[in-house]
Every structure is written in structure tokens, then in C-alpha cells.
Scaffold this motif. Sequence first.
Motif, PDB file in Angstrom:
ATOM      1  N   HIS A   1     -29.346  18.063  19.245  1.00  0.00           N
ATOM      2  CA  HIS A   1     -29.724  17.033  18.289  1.00  0.00           C
ATOM      3  C   HIS A   1     -30.519  17.604  17.109  1.00  0.00           C
ATOM      4  CE1 HIS A   1     -28.350  14.229  21.306  1.00  0.00           C
ATOM      5  NE2 HIS A   1     -29.205  14.748  22.181  1.00  0.00           N
ATOM      6  N   VAL A   2     -30.122  18.808  16.705  1.00  0.00           N
ATOM      7  CA  VAL A   2     -30.752  19.478  15.569  1.00  0.00           C
ATOM      8  C   VAL A   2     -29.704  19.669  14.483  1.00  0.00           C
ATOM      9  CG1 VAL A   2     -31.922  21.561  14.761  1.00  0.00           C
ATOM     10  CG2 VAL A   2     -32.463  20.629  17.021  1.00  0.00           C
ATOM     11  N   SER A   3     -30.075  19.374  13.258  1.00  0.00           N
ATOM     12  CA  SER A   3     -29.159  19.509  12.127  1.00  0.00           C
ATOM     13  C   SER A   3     -29.327  20.889  11.481  1.00  0.00           C
ATOM     14  CB  SER A   3     -29.445  18.416  11.091  1.00  0.00           C
ATOM     15  OG  SER A   3     -28.674  18.642   9.920  1.00  0.00           O
ATOM     16  N   ILE A   4     -28.182  21.571  11.296  1.00  0.00           N
ATOM     17  CA  ILE A   4     -28.189  22.875  10.631  1.00  0.00           C
ATOM     18  C   ILE A   4     -27.384  22.783   9.342  1.00  0.00           C
ATOM     19  CG2 ILE A   4     -27.404  25.269  10.728  1.00  0.00           C
ATOM     20  CD1 ILE A   4     -28.101  25.445  13.554  1.00  0.00           C
ATOM     21  N   ALA A   5     -28.019  23.178   8.242  1.00  0.00           N
ATOM     22  CA  ALA A   5     -27.343  23.241   6.939  1.00  0.00           C
ATOM     23  C   ALA A   5     -27.304  24.699   6.496  1.00  0.00           C
ATOM     24  CB  ALA A   5     -28.090  22.390   5.911  1.00  0.00           C
ATOM     25  N   ILE A   6     -26.133  25.112   5.988  1.00  0.00           N
ATOM     26  CA  ILE A   6     -25.951  26.506   5.594  1.00  0.00           C
ATOM     27  C   ILE A   6     -25.537  26.564   4.131  1.00  0.00           C
ATOM     28  CG2 ILE A   6     -24.749  28.663   6.060  1.00  0.00           C
ATOM     29  CD1 ILE A   6     -24.256  27.743   8.874  1.00  0.00           C
ATOM     30  N   ASP A   7     -26.247  27.413   3.385  1.00  0.00           N
ATOM     31  CA  ASP A   7     -25.915  27.650   1.979  1.00  0.00           C
ATOM     32  C   ASP A   7     -25.468  29.092   1.817  1.00  0.00           C
ATOM     33  OD1 ASP A   7     -26.681  25.062   1.236  1.00  0.00           O
ATOM     34  OD2 ASP A   7     -28.783  25.687   1.001  1.00  0.00           O
ATOM     35  N   PHE A   8     -24.303  29.284   1.189  1.00  0.00           N
ATOM     36  CA  PHE A   8     -23.790  30.622   0.921  1.00  0.00           C
ATOM     37  C   PHE A   8     -23.850  30.855  -0.590  1.00  0.00           C
ATOM     38  CE2 PHE A   8     -21.699  29.407   4.884  1.00  0.00           C
ATOM     39  CZ  PHE A   8     -21.957  30.518   5.684  1.00  0.00           C
ATOM     40  N   GLU A   9     -24.705  31.768  -1.003  1.00  0.00           N
ATOM     41  CA  GLU A   9     -24.799  32.089  -2.432  1.00  0.00           C
ATOM     42  C   GLU A   9     -23.692  33.038  -2.851  1.00  0.00           C
ATOM     43  OE1 GLU A   9     -28.731  33.560  -3.032  1.00  0.00           O
ATOM     44  OE2 GLU A   9     -29.697  31.609  -2.648  1.00  0.00           O
ATOM     45  N   THR A  10     -23.219  33.850  -1.914  1.00  0.00           N
ATOM     46  CA  THR A  10     -22.112  34.775  -2.172  1.00  0.00           C
ATOM     47  C   THR A  10     -21.296  34.896  -0.890  1.00  0.00           C
ATOM     48  OG1 THR A  10     -23.352  36.724  -1.450  1.00  0.00           O
ATOM     49  CG2 THR A  10     -23.498  36.138  -3.799  1.00  0.00           C
ATOM     50  N   GLU A  11     -20.151  35.519  -1.015  1.00  0.00           N
ATOM     51  CA  GLU A  11     -19.377  35.850   0.168  1.00  0.00           C
ATOM     52  C   GLU A  11     -20.087  36.959   0.945  1.00  0.00           C
ATOM     53  OE1 GLU A  11     -15.415  36.926  -0.736  1.00  0.00           O
ATOM     54  OE2 GLU A  11     -14.773  34.872  -1.217  1.00  0.00           O
ATOM     55  N   ILE A  12     -19.903  36.911   2.283  1.00  0.00           N
ATOM     56  CA  ILE A  12     -20.459  37.961   3.149  1.00  0.00           C
ATOM     57  C   ILE A  12     -19.292  38.778   3.666  1.00  0.00           C
ATOM     58  CG2 ILE A  12     -21.934  38.468   5.108  1.00  0.00           C
ATOM     59  CD1 ILE A  12     -23.272  36.851   2.855  1.00  0.00           C
ATOM     60  N   PRO A  13     -19.124  40.026   3.201  1.00  0.00           N
ATOM     61  CA  PRO A  13     -17.972  40.829   3.630  1.00  0.00           C
ATOM     62  C   PRO A  13     -18.095  41.250   5.092  1.00  0.00           C
ATOM     63  CG  PRO A  13     -19.474  42.159   2.341  1.00  0.00           C
ATOM     64  CD  PRO A  13     -20.009  40.755   2.280  1.00  0.00           C
ATOM     65  N   GLN A  14     -17.004  41.762   5.579  1.00  0.00           N
ATOM     66  CA  GLN A  14     -17.002  42.257   6.957  1.00  0.00           C
ATOM     67  C   GLN A  14     -17.820  43.546   7.034  1.00  0.00           C
ATOM     68  OE1 GLN A  14     -13.196  42.361   8.772  1.00  0.00           O
ATOM     69  NE2 GLN A  14     -13.873  43.378  10.629  1.00  0.00           N
ATOM     70  N   ALA A  15     -18.567  43.689   8.124  1.00  0.00           N
ATOM     71  CA  ALA A  15     -19.427  44.861   8.281  1.00  0.00           C
ATOM     72  C   ALA A  15     -18.600  46.121   8.477  1.00  0.00           C
ATOM     73  CB  ALA A  15     -20.365  44.664   9.474  1.00  0.00           C
ATOM     74  N   GLY A  16     -19.197  47.240   8.071  1.00  0.00           N
ATOM     75  CA  GLY A  16     -18.494  48.512   8.185  1.00  0.00           C
ATOM     76  C   GLY A  16     -18.357  49.015   9.612  1.00  0.00           C
ATOM     77  N   SER A  17     -19.159  48.502  10.549  1.00  0.00           N
ATOM     78  CA  SER A  17     -19.067  48.931  11.952  1.00  0.00           C
ATOM     79  C   SER A  17     -19.463  47.771  12.855  1.00  0.00           C
ATOM     80  CB  SER A  17     -19.981  50.131  12.217  1.00  0.00           C
ATOM     81  OG  SER A  17     -21.344  49.761  12.100  1.00  0.00           O
ATOM     82  N   PRO A  18     -18.909  47.728  14.073  1.00  0.00           N
ATOM     83  CA  PRO A  18     -19.253  46.648  15.013  1.00  0.00           C
ATOM     84  C   PRO A  18     -20.738  46.647  15.367  1.00  0.00           C
ATOM     85  CG  PRO A  18     -17.276  47.822  15.733  1.00  0.00           C
ATOM     86  CD  PRO A  18     -17.861  48.614  14.600  1.00  0.00           C
ATOM     87  N   GLU A  19     -21.405  47.813  15.291  1.00  0.00           N
ATOM     88  CA  GLU A  19     -22.820  47.871  15.633  1.00  0.00           C
ATOM     89  C   GLU A  19     -23.665  47.003  14.703  1.00  0.00           C
ATOM     90  OE1 GLU A  19     -20.833  50.440  15.483  1.00  0.00           O
ATOM     91  OE2 GLU A  19     -20.828  51.179  17.557  1.00  0.00           O
TER      92      GLU A  19
END
Length: 539
Positions: A407-425
Motif C-alpha cells: 500500500h505504498v505509492s512509487i513514482a519514477i522520473d527518468f531524466e534520461t535513458e539508462i543504458p545497459q551496463a557494461g558488465s553483469p557485476e
Amino acid sequence: MKTLQKYRFKLSTIIIIFVCTVVTMSLLITDLLITNTTSETIENQLEDKAITISRSIAESKIVKDGLTDVPDEEISIQEYTTNIQQASDVLFVVVMDMEGIRKSHPDVQKIGKHFIGGDEQRALNGEEYISRSTGTLGKSLRAFTPIYDNKQNQIGAVAVGISLEAVTASIQQSHRKILIGSTVGVLIGIIGAFLLARYIKNSLFGLEPYAIARIHEERNIMLHSVHEGIIAIDRTGTIILVNKSARRIFKEASLKKSDPNGMKISDFLPGTRLEDVLISQEAELDQEQLINGVSIITNRVPLIVNGHVVGAIATFRDKTEVNQLAEQLTGVQMYADTLRAQSHEFKNQLQVLLGLIKMEDYEEVTHFISKLVDHQADEIGSVTKYIKDPIFAGFIIGKMSYARESHVSIAIDFETEIPQAGSPEITHELITILGNIIDNAIDSVSKSEKQEIRMTFSYIDDLLSMTIADTGEGIPEDKLEDIFLKGHTSKDGKHRGFGLFLTRQSIDKLEGSIDVDSVLGEGTTFTIIVPFDQGEDSL
């Protein structure tokens, strides 16, 4: 194995056989020595008895007068020697003249006849001695003593005989007593051996020697096969055990001493607290320690037997391995929580649909499904549009489902795209960071009237910036420096206070930073900035 054990003797059997053999051999040797000594003693006593009697008779006036033709005294010799013979319990007392003619004899018919045996000549020549010979009364031990008159002229000799059968009987009687004593000694030895074996076996918890040897071998194999390092000391601080894993860690720490066994722990590992555990008698768990630059996580525990400290043992592992394992477990737990939340949320939605269908409110069913699809499309579409890493995106969507379940509301703001990380770590560390902070935020706002969380993401110049702001109860200013310490928590229960500690470790591993801004009663904001190398697929 069963065939080998079939021919192994029990400890009690071995001890009984060994003790009985030792006791029997000792008693046999003692019996032999005592028998010989006793035989010699008995013979010497009888010889002394015979020579004493013969000397006494040789000094008798009756005997001397009888041999010097004093009238009526020759007859008195027989009467006198008979009394002596009966009183002293000897075989015979024979008085003879210089011709070897008997003047007395137990058999009166032998008086006047020559002495039989052939061993009297030395006595007639003035010599006193002991001999063994066979006469008319059988084989006997004989004591010869010459008889002299008042002018020291030899006038005869006296022979006192003791039956050798009596000597043998005395020796046999003594030997029987020795055998009885030896038999009693053997029986006592058997009983003692049985009691000793029973005591030893009880002390060894009822185990046989081969079982103890097998347990010892198995214990060594187990100790050397475990992945954790193990080192143990006795009550004096001397090292008594170091397993293979411990030797490997010591080698990595450049402790190249060939064999630490037998060394003092303070000499081998200066600064260790293992000796302190001997004194305090209290365990020290999950402690960090540096060994020549190698960080380990160690547990130190005193070894207590029957209320007394007999030593101490430390189990430890390379901290790097522990961190990797903890991070893996944290990530798996977060993935599991995400799936559980999504599953629970989907189940609730199905229950709503089931209720509407049973009520035959198909228009509301259509409206609910449309709203649900639009909401899922907006939420999932927004996240997947801006976060190009599917694992990271799935994690964020899962956390949003978990928040709605709480019962918690989460709002997300993306100022830019988030690319895929260079490694799984990198992705794994980000999941560890955000997972712990979001969970803490959900717990914090659950006690507030306004239950909202807002997250902001931006990626600029290879730096990923993440802000998580909640409307929770806030953190006191004097506690802000402690929230990242291991074990620090404001929640009840054991095994807490590790979330933000692991978060800080993950941020340090990524060489990033974290800032905390909190106002009591209004909420807390975490700002994380970490270097973020994008993968080739994002280029």
C-alpha cells in the motif's frame, strides 16, 4: 572391513591377556627362585640341625666313657642316643669306635656290626662333614663328628642321619604353599585386569582402539576437507591443529612458515585474539581481522570440557569470498521477493476479476481489465522505455509491485535513458544498492500518513545518478553517520542491520558516493552517484 574387524581383539581382552601373561611369568620366575632358595634353606637348616646334634653327642661324657671301656657305660650309649633320636626326630644316631663298629643304632641287632655307607672314613680320620649316602635305613643326609677323649685323642665318631625323604617332603610342602600363593596372585591379576580394562574403556566412551583410530582419521579428513580455515590451540596457546584451507589463506597472506603446529599462536599470528578467548571464555563471532593485508571473517570459540577451558578454536574465511557469497544471496533474495510480489499482486487481480464475473458485471470486468492493461502498459512501458537493461528494469517493476502490495505509492522520473551496463557485476551491485534502500523506504513510510516514494534516474557523462525520496518518519541527525555501520538498526529482532552496510560496500566497490538528507517527520532522501560504463549493445 567386517572381515578385518572380525579378527580384532577387544581392548578388555588385550589387557586381560597382557596382564595375565605378565603376572603369570612374574609368578613363575618368583616360584622358581623361591623354590630353589627354600630348598637350599631347608637343607641348610637340616644340615645345621644334624651337625649340632652330632656335636652335642660327641661332647657327651656318657659316649666318651662308653668308648673308653668304662664298665657299664657302653650299654648307656644306646639308651642315651635313643633318647636324643626320639627328642630331635632324626632318622638315626650311630656312635662308632675307631674300627667303625657301631655302639648304638635304632635297630639293636645292628649294634656291634660295622657301619654301612662307606662315607665314615673321613670322620674316623678326624674330619667333621656332611654327606649323603644309603645305609640300612635308606638314603639319608648324614652329619659326622669325630669324638675325642679328655687328652684329645680320637676314640670314635658319631653319625646323625636325617631321611632325605623328609627333606623332600618339607620342600614339597613349601612348594605347595608357593603354588597356592601364585594361583591366588593370578586370579587377583585377572580380576584387576578386568577392572582396569573396564575403567579404561569407560574413559574412552566405550570405544575400542580401532574405532578410536578410525574416528581420528575421519575427523582429520573432515577438518581438512571443509572450505573454512580452522586453527586450534591448547590451554597454553600452542597451535595443535591447522587445516588445509587455513594453510592456503596463510600462504596467500605470505605466512610461509612450513609447519605452524607446535608454535605459539602469538609467534605465528601476532595480534590474534585467540589467546584472549582462553581468558574471557566467551566466543567472538563474525569478527574482521587482517593477516598481512588479507582480510578475513573469523569466529573464535573457547573449547570447554567439564567446565574447564582446554583450548580455543578459530574458523575463518577470506572476506572477499564472504562478500561475494553475501552479494549473491542478497541478489537472489531480491529476485525472489520481486517474483513473489508480482505473483501476489496478480493473484489479487484475478480474485477481483473472479468476483466481478460471478456478479455478472461484465461491463465492470471490461473496464477493470482495460484499466489494468493500461496501467501495466504505462508502468512497464515507462520503465522498459528508459531502462535498457532487462534485468535492472525487471527489478524496478518488481519493486513497484512489492510497494503496491504494501500500500505504498512509487513514482519514477527518468531524466534520461539508462543504458545497459557494461558488465553483469554492475547490474548486480545496483540491485543490491536500490533493493536495500527501497526496502528501508517502504518500511519507513508504512508508519506515516502519506505513504509515497519518489525515485529519479539520470545518466550523464558515464555517471548514473539515482535519488530515492520517501515521506517516512526520518532519521535523527546524530544517527546519520551510524546507519551504514554493520549491525546498526532501528528495527526489532536479531540478524538485522546489514542492508545499508551491504549498500555502502556495493557503492564503494563501484567507486561511487552516497548522500543522505533527512528531516524528522517529513522523510529521507538518498542520493547515489556511481560510475556507469554502458555495454556495447547500448552504443
